[in-house]
Design an enzyme around this catalytic site. Structure first.
Site, PDB file in Angstrom:
ATOM      1  N   ASP A 535      -5.642  33.881   8.045  1.00 15.18           N
ATOM      2  CA  ASP A 535      -6.335  34.529   6.936  1.00 15.18           C
ATOM      3  C   ASP A 535      -5.324  34.943   5.880  1.00 15.18           C
ATOM      4  O   ASP A 535      -4.115  34.966   6.130  1.00 15.18           O
ATOM      5  CB  ASP A 535      -7.123  35.735   7.452  1.00 15.18           C
ATOM      6  CG  ASP A 535      -6.235  36.729   8.196  1.00 15.18           C
ATOM      7  OD1 ASP A 535      -5.407  37.385   7.537  1.00 15.18           O
ATOM      8  OD2 ASP A 535      -6.352  36.836   9.437  1.00 15.18           O
ATOM      9  N   GLU A 615      11.246   5.427  20.570  1.00 11.01           N
ATOM     10  CA  GLU A 615      10.484   6.583  20.059  1.00 11.01           C
ATOM     11  C   GLU A 615      11.397   7.490  19.224  1.00 11.01           C
ATOM     12  O   GLU A 615      10.993   7.992  18.170  1.00 11.01           O
ATOM     13  CB  GLU A 615       9.883   7.375  21.225  1.00 11.01           C
ATOM     14  CG  GLU A 615       8.682   6.693  21.857  1.00 11.01           C
ATOM     15  CD  GLU A 615       8.209   7.410  23.124  1.00 11.01           C
ATOM     16  OE1 GLU A 615       6.992   7.508  23.306  1.00 11.01           O
ATOM     17  OE2 GLU A 615       9.058   7.860  23.930  1.00 11.01           O
TER      18      GLU A 615
END
Ligand code: DGJ
Length: 730
Positions: A535, A615
């Site tokens: 928020d 990777e």
């Protein structure tokens, strides 16, 4: 001057670049909400109010002969209670004589340049912006209550902030039972409400509903803004799309119990009331005392949802978060949580850091489990002292080793919590929020500390400061892993127990403020089991918040898209995690995980030491592209490239440089189909007449072609394929 008072017509006009907000003082001192919308060219919008005698809508005493004039239907700026407006009230009081009525009338006003801060609460920062503010004081002479409505106009940001101050000017106690931050009456129109609902691991999913004569409540009583209902709503006209239509936004800058109510009344007008949730709230105002509500951030646009999002992104990046983060590149981090959970040693963490630093990762964050007796989530919270048995050489060795690798070091805390199995709880059981004579409700086997107690705040400040002073720590991940219950402070008298929930939030804000003042270079990332406290209140202190505990890239598409309506990408903590994913078991390609995590503050959350050479090489490339696009992603305009017909098939979004010189389009296919239809992505925000080259190809197309014709792409093979297309103006 963005606020004008016209004394002859008794109207206030609050003007932003693209909106006008109008308030009128009527002949009996009621504050009428005249209008909020496109600039009205100096017209007194009162003409829109048509008197109708509606049955069972009474008339204030002064208007008793004018039956068409009822406060039950007049658009008001801030409603009182108990005197004949049967729609949602902004205020609830109990006066000394037991009366619940409050009739607010205009008393005075002042207009000033600048913006005052709200004591103890975060509020939108003014910085060097041109901001004009208005304070209108209303009064109820019978009760002896003054209510100040505070407005600040951020003219070129198309934002109006509001909060309310209650002042007891009587010589008796007044109990505040409801204290809204803002109210907005929209007299006419056919509206949809949009809010962002969810659950742990699926926060802020957009929910759009047509309003009917009814009350819709978006709220939390969990002591936090919550995973379940975010304190942000949009009212948009029924036909509004991303690029078209009127929209209003109402966002509460608050991290505790909130409530946003939306009512369509008998006459078809719509009221939004936003503020602290009145459940479990009661504030005793002694004579001369005052109470400030949290701030609300309001915006209006005629240009659809993406334009409303841009307004909020802009104000949050520049005026809610500390503005320095606009220009400081945030480190790409690796967090050990999903790599090790509680099972780690110094060696393991150093190994992760070594591999990470070789790939260009800039910070290691040590998550839960480094302190007290904490080998699982049943004990240790509150004991913020390093566990040297687990971390040989302590945090000092670890932070020094990490620094030697050229990386920064970040550390996890969950300051507001305590386990019963901790030294802190054994010494100070009265520091936890627990109902007397009742067993507490447990969650994650932990209790919540009483942040309304200054001693608790001081203890936490001292513990955290000591660790920051003794080690080289530039970042804190600030977690919060349960909802509040049994909200009772042993430190406050019985009659003040209704204040604890709000005082709790004030205590947290105060601790954050103290730490950031003492350590100005410290960056705090917010977290609450992922995005349970996502928020504008927390964003004032934390420029980024861990968006969700769901790190599955495909699930994150929904979560991050929903979040994007109100909050900028720069606020969204997002990491590449392991495959199969730990929450869903789904396997997704590393490339897709990278594309999704780049719509945020990028990082990794996996055991990098277990990754193959291929990777690792791919991660190195991912990091290089994130660095390349960093400013475009963080400062550019974000567009949801929403295509309803294909919503289940793929998601696409775009970052466009504010000077329109480049755009990065991202596509992730959620559902691969054989013999699939071609996907046509219509770009947004480009310069129509400019030519854009798709980087790495000979394809050069006009902005108009890319926006109106769209870019056709045939991508539909394999598991969750994705693409990133970089268009550069030539
Ligand atoms: C919840 C957070 O969201 C996770 O990332 C992790 O920090 C755990 N808490 C640790 O307990």
């Amino acid at each position: 001057m963005s606020i004008v008072f016209d004394d002859s017509r008794k109207i206030f006009r609050l003007l932003t670049l693209n909106s006008e907000y109008q308030i009128k003082i009527d002949d009996i001192g009621l504050l009428i909400h005249n209008y909020y919308g496109r600039p009205a060219c100096d017209t007194d919008m009162t003409y829109q109010i048509i008197s109708v005698d509606r049955g069972f809508s009474g008339n204030l005493f002064e208007n008793r002969v004018d039956r068409g004039r009822s406060i039950d239907v007049l658009p008001q700026e801030y409603s009182g209670c108990g005197v004949g407006d049967y729609r949602i009230s902004s205020v609830g009081i109990v006066a000394k004589n037991g009366s619940h009525s409050c009739d607010l009338r205009y008393k005075s006003h002042r207009i000033y340049e600048g913006k005052e801060e709200i004591e103890g609460l975060p509020s939108v920062r003014k910085y060097d912006d041109d901001v004009t503010s208005l304070v209108i004081t209303l009064e109820d002479k019978v009760v002896g209550l003054e209510v100040e409505l505070h407005y600040s106009v951020f003219e070129d940001k198309d934002v109006i902030t509001r909060h309310t101050k209650f002042i007891n000017v009587s010589d008796k106690k007044i109990h505040l039972e409801k204290a809204a931050s803002a109210m907005l009456d929209v007299q006419y129109g056919c509206w949809d409400e949009i809010h962002f609902a969810g659950r742990h691991c699926m926060e802020r999913v957009m929910s759009r509903n047509k309003l009917t004569q009814d009350i819709k409540v978006i709220s939390s009583k969990r002591g936090m803004s919550s995973h379940h209902e975010n304190p942000f709503v949009i009212l948009c006209d029924h036909g509004a799309t991303e690029a078209y239509g009127e929209c209003y936004g109402m966002m509460l800058m608050y991290s505790g119990n909130h409530k946003i109510e939306i009512e369509q009344d008998q006459a078809g007008s719509t009221r939004i009331v936003a503020g602290i949730n009145e459940e479990n709230f009661s504030w005793c105002l002694e004579a001369a005392e005052s109470f400030d509500t949290p701030e609300a951030i309001m915006a209006y646009t005629k240009d659809g949802l993406e334009s409303l999002s841009h307004i909020y992104h802009n104000i949050i990046r520049r005026n809610v978060c500390d503005r320095k983060y606009m220009d400081v590149k945030r480190p790409i981090l690796i967090n050990n949580w999903e790599a090790t959970y509680f099972d780690f040693t110094s060696e393991k963490i150093i190994d992760i850091a070594k591999d990470a630093s070789e790939l260009g990762i800039e910070m290691l964050v040590l998550d839960d489990g480094w302190f007290g007796k904490r080998d699982d989530d049943n004990s240790g919270l509150g004991d913020w002292f390093v566990n040297e048995k687990k971390l040989d050489g302590g945090l000092k060795r670890l932070s020094d080793e990490i620094e030697k690798l050229g990386m920064k070091f970040g550390l996890w805390f969950e300051p507001e919590m305590v386990n019963e199995d901790s030294n802190l709880y054994r010494e100070h059981p009265d520091w936890a929020l627990v109902d007397p004579d009742r067993h507490p409700t447990m969650a994650r086997n932990q209790l919540v500390l009483d942040m309304s107690n200054k001693k608790v705040e001081d203890y936490l400040f001292n513990c955290i400061s000591k660790i920051l002073d003794e080690n080289n720590i530039s970042y804190i991940k600030w977690d919060f892993n349960r909802s509040l219950s049994n909200v009772y402070s042993k430190n406050l008298p019985n009659k003040k127990q209704g204040e604890v929930s709000h005082r709790f939030v004030l205590g947290t804000y105060s601790l954050l403020e103290r730490l950031l003042s003492a350590y100005p270079n410290l960056m705090i990332e917010g977290c609450s089991g992922g995005g349970g406290r996502f928020d504008a209140g927390m964003l004032y202190y934390c420029p980024q918040i861990w968006c969700s505990d769901d790190t599955d890239a495909i699930e994150r598409l929904e979560i991050q898209e929903g979040t994007s309506f109100g909050y900028p990408v720069s606020a969204v903590g997002s990491h590449v995690s392991a495959s199969p994913n730990h929450q869903t078991g789904r396997s997704t390609p590393l490339s897709t995980r990278g594309v999704v995590a780049m719509a945020g503050t990028f990082g990794y959350e996996l055991d990098i030491t277990k990754m193959s050479a291929e990777e690792k090489a791919e991660i190195k490339e991912q990091i290089a592209s994130y660095n390349k696009y960093y400013w475009l992603i963080q400062k550019g305009d974000y567009y949801r490239l929403y295509n309803e017909e294909y919503a289940e098939i793929y998601k696409a979004w775009e970052f466009v440089a504010t000077d329109k010189s480049e755009a990065l389009v991202n596509i992730v296919v959620k559902k691969v189909q054989a013999n699939a239809r071609i996907k046509v992505i219509k770009l947004r925000g480009l310069e129509e007449n400019a030519m854009y080259n798709l980087e790495g190809t000979k394809t050069t197309l006009s902005g108009a072609a890319l926006m109106y014709g769209g870019f056709a792409i045939n991508i539909s093979y394999g598991d969750y394929p994705s693409a990133q297309l970089h268009f550069v103006r030539v």
